[in-house]
Design an enzyme around this catalytic site. Sequence first.
Site, PDB file in Angstrom:
ATOM      1  N   LYS A 282      14.140   3.541  -8.947  1.00  0.00           N
ATOM      2  CA  LYS A 282      13.751   2.305  -8.060  1.00  0.00           C
ATOM      3  C   LYS A 282      14.461   1.044  -8.537  1.00  0.00           C
ATOM      4  O   LYS A 282      14.011   0.372  -9.507  1.00  0.00           O
ATOM      5  CB  LYS A 282      12.277   2.130  -8.087  1.00  0.00           C
ATOM      6  CG  LYS A 282      11.800   1.060  -6.946  1.00  0.00           C
ATOM      7  CD  LYS A 282      10.651   0.447  -7.431  1.00  0.00           C
ATOM      8  CE  LYS A 282      10.687  -0.864  -7.739  1.00  0.00           C
ATOM      9  NZ  LYS A 282      11.419  -1.915  -6.593  1.00  0.00           N
TER      10      LYS A 282
ATOM     11  N   GLY B 127      12.096  -5.001 -17.327  1.00  0.00           N
ATOM     12  CA  GLY B 127      11.586  -6.020 -16.708  1.00  0.00           C
ATOM     13  C   GLY B 127      10.953  -6.979 -17.132  1.00  0.00           C
ATOM     14  O   GLY B 127      11.047  -6.865 -18.665  1.00  0.00           O
ATOM     15  N   SER B 128      10.059  -7.485 -16.498  1.00  0.00           N
ATOM     16  CA  SER B 128       9.121  -8.591 -17.467  1.00  0.00           C
ATOM     17  C   SER B 128       8.082  -7.961 -18.488  1.00  0.00           C
ATOM     18  O   SER B 128       7.562  -6.983 -18.089  1.00  0.00           O
ATOM     19  CB  SER B 128       8.679  -9.624 -16.297  1.00  0.00           C
ATOM     20  OG  SER B 128       7.691  -8.709 -15.428  1.00  0.00           O
ATOM     21  N   THR B 129       7.668  -8.742 -19.402  1.00  0.00           N
ATOM     22  CA  THR B 129       6.845  -8.314 -20.365  1.00  0.00           C
ATOM     23  C   THR B 129       5.313  -7.931 -19.629  1.00  0.00           C
ATOM     24  O   THR B 129       4.844  -7.017 -19.845  1.00  0.00           O
ATOM     25  CB  THR B 129       6.600  -9.185 -21.417  1.00  0.00           C
ATOM     26  OG1 THR B 129       8.073  -9.240 -21.946  1.00  0.00           O
ATOM     27  CG2 THR B 129       5.602  -8.908 -22.560  1.00  0.00           C
TER      28      THR B 129
ATOM     29  N   VAL C 217       4.744  -7.351 -16.330  1.00  0.00           N
ATOM     30  CA  VAL C 217       4.837  -6.053 -15.418  1.00  0.00           C
ATOM     31  C   VAL C 217       4.824  -4.715 -16.550  1.00  0.00           C
ATOM     32  O   VAL C 217       4.177  -3.969 -16.217  1.00  0.00           O
ATOM     33  CB  VAL C 217       5.720  -5.805 -14.476  1.00  0.00           C
ATOM     34  CG1 VAL C 217       5.785  -4.640 -13.554  1.00  0.00           C
ATOM     35  CG2 VAL C 217       5.401  -7.185 -13.454  1.00  0.00           C
ATOM     36  N   GLY C 218       5.761  -4.859 -17.286  1.00  0.00           N
ATOM     37  CA  GLY C 218       6.088  -3.835 -18.503  1.00  0.00           C
ATOM     38  C   GLY C 218       4.658  -3.296 -19.103  1.00  0.00           C
ATOM     39  O   GLY C 218       4.425  -2.166 -19.348  1.00  0.00           O
TER      40      GLY C 218
ATOM     41  N   GLU D  29      11.758  -1.927 -21.723  1.00  0.00           N
ATOM     42  CA  GLU D  29      12.965  -2.804 -21.979  1.00  0.00           C
ATOM     43  C   GLU D  29      12.336  -4.097 -21.467  1.00  0.00           C
ATOM     44  O   GLU D  29      12.567  -4.307 -20.090  1.00  0.00           O
ATOM     45  CB  GLU D  29      14.403  -2.612 -21.591  1.00  0.00           C
ATOM     46  CG  GLU D  29      15.051  -1.315 -22.129  1.00  0.00           C
ATOM     47  CD  GLU D  29      15.272  -1.639 -23.779  1.00  0.00           C
ATOM     48  OE1 GLU D  29      14.996  -2.680 -24.210  1.00  0.00           O
ATOM     49  OE2 GLU D  29      15.817  -0.622 -24.420  1.00  0.00           O
TER      50      GLU D  29
ATOM     51  N   CYS E  13      18.431 -10.768 -20.128  1.00  0.00           N
ATOM     52  CA  CYS E  13      17.209 -10.570 -21.261  1.00  0.00           C
ATOM     53  C   CYS E  13      17.818 -10.976 -22.665  1.00  0.00           C
ATOM     54  O   CYS E  13      17.205 -11.091 -23.518  1.00  0.00           O
ATOM     55  CB  CYS E  13      16.670  -8.899 -21.308  1.00  0.00           C
ATOM     56  SG  CYS E  13      18.106  -7.612 -21.250  1.00  0.00           S
TER      57      CYS E  13
ATOM     58  N   GLU F 230      10.389 -17.319 -21.998  1.00  0.00           N
ATOM     59  CA  GLU F 230      11.675 -16.936 -21.301  1.00  0.00           C
ATOM     60  C   GLU F 230      12.158 -17.756 -19.900  1.00  0.00           C
ATOM     61  O   GLU F 230      10.956 -17.579 -18.907  1.00  0.00           O
ATOM     62  CB  GLU F 230      11.676 -15.443 -21.070  1.00  0.00           C
ATOM     63  CG  GLU F 230      13.101 -14.846 -20.489  1.00  0.00           C
ATOM     64  CD  GLU F 230      13.016 -13.424 -20.434  1.00  0.00           C
ATOM     65  OE1 GLU F 230      12.275 -12.819 -19.779  1.00  0.00           O
ATOM     66  OE2 GLU F 230      13.832 -12.712 -20.593  1.00  0.00           O
TER      67      GLU F 230
HETATM   68  P1  TAP Z   1       9.907  -7.679 -12.976  1.00  0.00           P
HETATM   69  O1  TAP Z   1       9.123  -8.389 -12.065  1.00  0.00           O
HETATM   70  O2  TAP Z   1       9.026  -6.968 -13.939  1.00  0.00           O
HETATM   71  O3  TAP Z   1      10.442  -6.334 -11.873  1.00  0.00           O
HETATM   72  C1  TAP Z   1      10.949  -5.268 -12.598  1.00  0.00           C
HETATM   73  C2  TAP Z   1      11.012  -4.197 -11.720  1.00  0.00           C
HETATM   74  O4  TAP Z   1       9.465  -3.594 -11.640  1.00  0.00           O
HETATM   75  C3  TAP Z   1      11.411  -4.297 -10.455  1.00  0.00           C
HETATM   76  O5  TAP Z   1      12.143  -3.195  -9.645  1.00  0.00           O
HETATM   77  C4  TAP Z   1      10.057  -4.444  -9.814  1.00  0.00           C
HETATM   78  O6  TAP Z   1       9.856  -4.190  -8.205  1.00  0.00           O
HETATM   79  C5  TAP Z   1       9.194  -3.316 -10.414  1.00  0.00           C
HETATM   80  N1  TAP Z   1       7.816  -3.637 -10.261  1.00  0.00           N
HETATM   81  C6  TAP Z   1       7.130  -4.903 -10.007  1.00  0.00           C
HETATM   82  N2  TAP Z   1       5.983  -4.780 -10.112  1.00  0.00           N
HETATM   83  C7  TAP Z   1       5.589  -3.463 -10.489  1.00  0.00           C
HETATM   84  C8  TAP Z   1       4.400  -2.549 -10.735  1.00  0.00           C
HETATM   85  N3  TAP Z   1       3.282  -3.165 -10.754  1.00  0.00           N
HETATM   86  N4  TAP Z   1       4.613  -1.478 -11.036  1.00  0.00           N
HETATM   87  C9  TAP Z   1       5.974  -0.845 -11.290  1.00  0.00           C
HETATM   88  N5  TAP Z   1       6.892  -1.443 -10.975  1.00  0.00           N
HETATM   89  C10 TAP Z   1       6.954  -2.736 -10.629  1.00  0.00           C
HETATM   90  O7  TAP Z   1      11.131  -8.205 -13.519  1.00  0.00           O
HETATM   91  P2  TAP Z   1      12.302  -8.938 -12.796  1.00  0.00           P
HETATM   92  O8  TAP Z   1      11.725 -10.315 -12.387  1.00  0.00           O
HETATM   93  O9  TAP Z   1      12.728  -8.200 -11.748  1.00  0.00           O
HETATM   94  O10 TAP Z   1      13.082  -9.202 -14.042  1.00  0.00           O
HETATM   95  C11 TAP Z   1      13.345 -10.221 -15.097  1.00  0.00           C
HETATM   96  C12 TAP Z   1      12.579  -9.853 -16.270  1.00  0.00           C
HETATM   97  O11 TAP Z   1      13.132  -8.426 -16.798  1.00  0.00           O
HETATM   98  C13 TAP Z   1      12.943 -10.568 -17.447  1.00  0.00           C
HETATM   99  O12 TAP Z   1      11.788 -10.976 -18.295  1.00  0.00           O
HETATM  100  C14 TAP Z   1      13.995 -10.053 -18.332  1.00  0.00           C
HETATM  101  O13 TAP Z   1      14.038 -10.331 -19.672  1.00  0.00           O
HETATM  102  C15 TAP Z   1      13.637  -8.588 -18.092  1.00  0.00           C
HETATM  103  N6  TAP Z   1      14.783  -7.658 -18.311  1.00  0.00           N
HETATM  104  C16 TAP Z   1      14.804  -7.086 -19.578  1.00  0.00           C
HETATM  105  C17 TAP Z   1      16.121  -6.400 -19.828  1.00  0.00           C
HETATM  106  C18 TAP Z   1      16.117  -5.672 -21.292  1.00  0.00           C
HETATM  107  S1  TAP Z   1      17.043  -4.374 -21.144  1.00  0.00           S
HETATM  108  N7  TAP Z   1      15.259  -5.909 -22.027  1.00  0.00           N
HETATM  109  C19 TAP Z   1      16.996  -6.206 -19.107  1.00  0.00           C
HETATM  110  C20 TAP Z   1      17.010  -7.050 -17.811  1.00  0.00           C
HETATM  111  C21 TAP Z   1      15.764  -7.599 -17.625  1.00  0.00           C
HETATM  112  P3  TAP Z   1      10.199  -5.145  -7.010  1.00  0.00           P
HETATM  113  O14 TAP Z   1      10.688  -6.598  -7.833  1.00  0.00           O
HETATM  114  O15 TAP Z   1      11.352  -4.697  -6.303  1.00  0.00           O
HETATM  115  O16 TAP Z   1       8.984  -5.371  -6.327  1.00  0.00           O
END
Ligand code: TAP
Length: 454
Positions: free
Chosen positions: A155, A208-210, A212-213, A230, A264, A355
């Site tokens: 996804k 993704g974010s801490t 949601v993770g 991650e 990240c 962050e």
């Molecule tokens: P999130 O909002 O957490 O989204 C990440 C993914 O999870 C997206 O595909 C999102 O889908 C999906 N998602 C959202 N809600 C969900 C749920 N309830 N259940 C399952 N999946 C769900 O993060 P973001 O804003 O996209 O990314 C930014 C964050 O990612 C930052 O905190 C960054 O540090 C972290 N990040 C970490 C790393 C590593 S390797 N540690 C790498 C890159 C990013 P939709 O958005 O399509 O709804």
Amino acid sequence: MSATFTVINPATAQPIREIGRASLDEVDDAIARAVRAQRAWAGSAPVARADALRAFARAVEDHVEELAQLEVLNSGHPIGSARWEAAHVAQVLNFYAGAPERLSGQQIPVAGGLDVTFHEPYGVVGIIVPWNFPMTIASWGFAPALAAGNAVVLKPAELTPLTALRLGELALEAGMPEGLFTVVTGSGSVVGQRFVSHPDVRKVVFTGSTGVGTDVAAGCARNLKPVTLELGGKSANIVFDDADLELAAASAPGAVFDNAGQDCCARSRILVQRSVYDRFLELLEPAVRDWQVGDPALESTQMGPLISASHRSTVASFLDGADVAFRGSAPEGDGFWFAPHVVLASPQDRLAQEEVFGPVVAVLPFDDEADGIRLANDTIYGLAGSIWTENLGRAVRVSRAVKSGVLSVNSHSSVRYWTPFGGMKASGLGGELGPDAAEHFTETKNVFFATDAP
Ligand code: TAP
């Protein structure tokens, strides 16, 4: 798919394409196809799986330019970075193409028979990726998962699905079996949550974010499902007074403003020993002003726009009341532009703890080695970090004391696909990449064969 969402070019704020939003039934169909495809895939000869992954890698290599242009359009990544990312996907596939023939178990000495272990694939693996590095992060999951004999449902983030969709097509064009690697577009709350709750998805990889993770991990726990996380970071770039200050200052903008800080591993806190604090800032200022922000299609561009209007508002909110020391420049007009900012901060400031995921860096002074280590560890995160010193003993001591998963000394490198990657504390659980990643997509089975009569 009946419902759709609009994908936007962040450099122009113009719509690019409508993409289907999968319903629960469509997610379940993709998972059912993956279950069927995985049985045949796991039963095929290791060399056949290796060959299929190499063919997939070649298809990606042949389409690096197309994938890179798609990432420029959809994510606003500078073309040079986007080409690196597309080529990296092919390299990751090639690296893990070596795994099917190397997933050896053990033979353990026992009395009265033979005891051996097997690395069994989980079955179907669900991979949920964010929008900041859509291709590379996806490949860190799907390449080792497929190599270990699993099927993958992937996804992408709704903001950035285009390269993932193209990778799904390239897999099929390269001859990967239908249903083995399926890209399912839609929202996290529907598609992502279904990966968590569906009984046939046996492992989840979430980046993704801490926040949601943590929810994804809780859902996986309820379903007794292993999960790799991650998550976010607030990584420190620690500059000691014995460092090569010119080099440390010249490289600091790239370490935090690359991908507009939407990384990240961004070194978003620069900790500088007090005795060289003023000199370091003097050196940093021209490096920040020279940082090239602009049209991502140009070879000379170092930083493009932020991903969305709403993310730009979030990033801007961090500057409320902040002590901005100096800033770089950014284009005016359409697109989600944001200039790089350097802010002087105190340890408990929001900017020093949370962050930002944008081009804003906090600079903080520290007194001595112990104080530098204490400050570096003074956040909930523990993903990456850099240590600048010419003192070898200090480099070793500090790199052992900083609680982060990926550190570099006198450089800012964080990702090599053949070395392990992953966070500590609130930055993650489990790891990716490196020589053992395919094993993370297997569970160990132990079998005892009796040779002596009971
Ligand atoms: P999130 O909002 O957490 O989204 C990440 C993914 O999870 C997206 O595909 C999102 O889908 C999906 N998602 C959202 N809600 C969900 C749920 N309830 N259940 C399952 N999946 C769900 O993060 P973001 O804003 O996209 O990314 C930014 C964050 O990612 C930052 O905190 C960054 O540090 C972290 N990040 C970490 C790393 C590593 S390797 N540690 C790498 C890159 C990013 P939709 O958005 O399509 O709804």
